[in-house]
Design a protein around this motif. Sequence first.
Motif, short mmCIF file in Angstrom:
data_model
loop_
_atom_site.label_atom_id
_atom_site.label_comp_id
_atom_site.label_asym_id
_atom_site.label_seq_id
_atom_site.Cartn_x
_atom_site.Cartn_y
_atom_site.Cartn_z
N PHE A 65 -13.80 58.91 55.93
CA PHE A 65 -13.66 58.51 54.40
C PHE A 65 -12.14 58.34 54.17
N LEU A 66 -11.19 59.20 54.56
CA LEU A 66 -9.78 58.95 54.16
C LEU A 66 -9.34 57.64 54.99
N ASP A 67 -9.73 57.44 55.96
CA ASP A 67 -9.12 56.22 56.55
C ASP A 67 -9.97 54.98 55.99
N THR A 68 -10.88 55.09 55.42
CA THR A 68 -11.70 53.96 55.05
C THR A 68 -11.24 53.75 53.51
N MET A 69 -11.05 54.71 52.53
CA MET A 69 -11.20 54.41 51.36
C MET A 69 -9.63 54.29 51.17
N PHE A 70 -8.70 54.69 51.74
CA PHE A 70 -7.24 54.76 51.38
C PHE A 70 -6.78 53.09 51.17
N PRO A 71 -7.14 52.39 52.13
CA PRO A 71 -6.81 51.11 51.97
C PRO A 71 -7.45 50.42 50.59
N SER A 72 -8.79 50.81 50.15
CA SER A 72 -9.69 50.18 49.15
C SER A 72 -8.80 50.68 47.99
N LEU A 73 -8.43 51.85 47.90
CA LEU A 73 -7.74 52.37 46.68
C LEU A 73 -6.29 51.50 46.55
N VAL A 74 -5.60 51.39 47.75
CA VAL A 74 -4.46 50.79 47.34
C VAL A 74 -4.62 49.40 46.83
N LEU A 75 -5.63 48.60 47.22
CA LEU A 75 -5.99 47.37 46.63
C LEU A 75 -6.31 47.37 45.07
N LYS A 76 -6.98 48.61 44.85
CA LYS A 76 -7.51 48.68 43.63
C LYS A 76 -6.20 49.12 42.70
N ALA A 77 -5.31 49.76 43.00
CA ALA A 77 -4.05 50.06 42.44
C ALA A 77 -3.37 48.72 41.93
N LYS A 78 -3.24 47.87 43.11
CA LYS A 78 -2.63 46.34 42.91
C LYS A 78 -3.61 45.59 41.96
N ASP A 79 -4.86 45.80 41.87
CA ASP A 79 -5.57 45.17 40.88
C ASP A 79 -5.12 45.54 39.60
N ARG A 80 -5.01 46.72 39.14
CA ARG A 80 -4.80 47.35 38.15
C ARG A 80 -3.55 46.75 37.64
N TYR A 86 -0.81 49.23 33.97
CA TYR A 86 0.04 49.89 34.70
C TYR A 86 0.04 51.48 34.61
N GLN A 87 -0.30 52.07 33.58
CA GLN A 87 -0.39 53.73 33.74
C GLN A 87 -1.65 54.00 35.04
N GLU A 88 -2.68 53.11 34.79
CA GLU A 88 -3.80 53.44 35.58
C GLU A 88 -3.49 53.26 37.03
N LEU A 93 -1.70 55.43 42.46
CA LEU A 93 -0.59 55.48 43.34
C LEU A 93 -0.28 56.98 43.63
N GLN A 94 -0.14 57.89 42.42
CA GLN A 94 0.23 59.16 42.82
C GLN A 94 -0.95 59.88 43.29
N LEU A 95 -2.03 59.67 43.19
CA LEU A 95 -3.26 60.22 43.90
C LEU A 95 -3.01 59.94 45.28
N LEU A 112 6.03 46.29 44.53
CA LEU A 112 5.42 45.38 43.76
C LEU A 112 5.36 45.68 42.39
N LEU A 113 5.14 46.79 41.80
CA LEU A 113 5.29 46.96 40.50
C LEU A 113 6.71 46.77 39.73
N ARG A 114 7.67 47.22 40.49
CA ARG A 114 9.03 46.93 39.96
C ARG A 114 9.27 45.36 40.05
N GLU A 115 8.84 44.60 41.07
CA GLU A 115 8.95 43.38 41.22
C GLU A 115 8.53 42.61 40.21
N ASP A 116 7.31 43.14 39.57
CA ASP A 116 6.43 42.39 38.47
C ASP A 116 7.32 42.61 37.12
N PHE A 117 7.65 43.68 36.95
CA PHE A 117 8.75 43.91 35.81
C PHE A 117 9.77 43.15 35.79
#
Length: 217
Positions: A65-80, A86-88, A93-95, A112-117
């Motif tokens: 699960f950790l190997d599978t879901m980690f990349p998915s949640l990274v993408l979710k963070a970028k979508d947010r 940004y808080q989400e 990312l902290q998790l 990416l967050l820094r570059e966006d701002f």
Amino acid sequence: VASSAAGAAWPQARAARVQERIAEQVQAHEMRARQAMETRDAERALVEWKLVYDADPAHPEALKFLDTMFPSLVLKAKDRMKEGLYQEMIRILQLLSEVRPGDPAVGEGYRLLREDFAGRAAAHEKLETYAKARDLWREYAELRPEDAEAKKEVARLTESGGARVEAYLKEARALDQQGSMVEALLVAKKAVRVDPGWVAALDLEKRLMKRIEESIR
């Protein structure tokens, strides 16, 4: 001899009880992880599987699960981030950082967050809307207080914006003294554009507007 045997058995019994307790906790976390997966709560599942992994690093399903879901949640963070949530994004990312400290994917998310701002702030600075650029860096600094450079950008833009406003106000007042009220008003509007909250600029714009209106009645 009997006393010696009993003494040796006690630590063994205590160790066995500790192992039983650990197994019970693993089972409880695993059950909650499966429930979270059934409700498609990936973040909750990640937390529970991480707890399973911490107790049992060889647990096959936790590893999978950790190997599978980690990349998915990274993408979710970028979508947010793209959605402006940004808080989400920071929360996810902290998790992820707790699950895999130092993982490059998490670092990329923060970059990416820094570059966006920074990109949006730079665009405003080119347009001389310094207050908006400053406020973007201020917002980012609140999201990432550990980024010392962000605070420096806030200070720089505050100083630069203030200097630009004062320069426009000086020019507007000079034009007004020369009798060029319309030109003075246009320059005063530039000062307000730099920082819409600058009281002196707003006051000058208002006074010039009023005088121009009175002159054409």
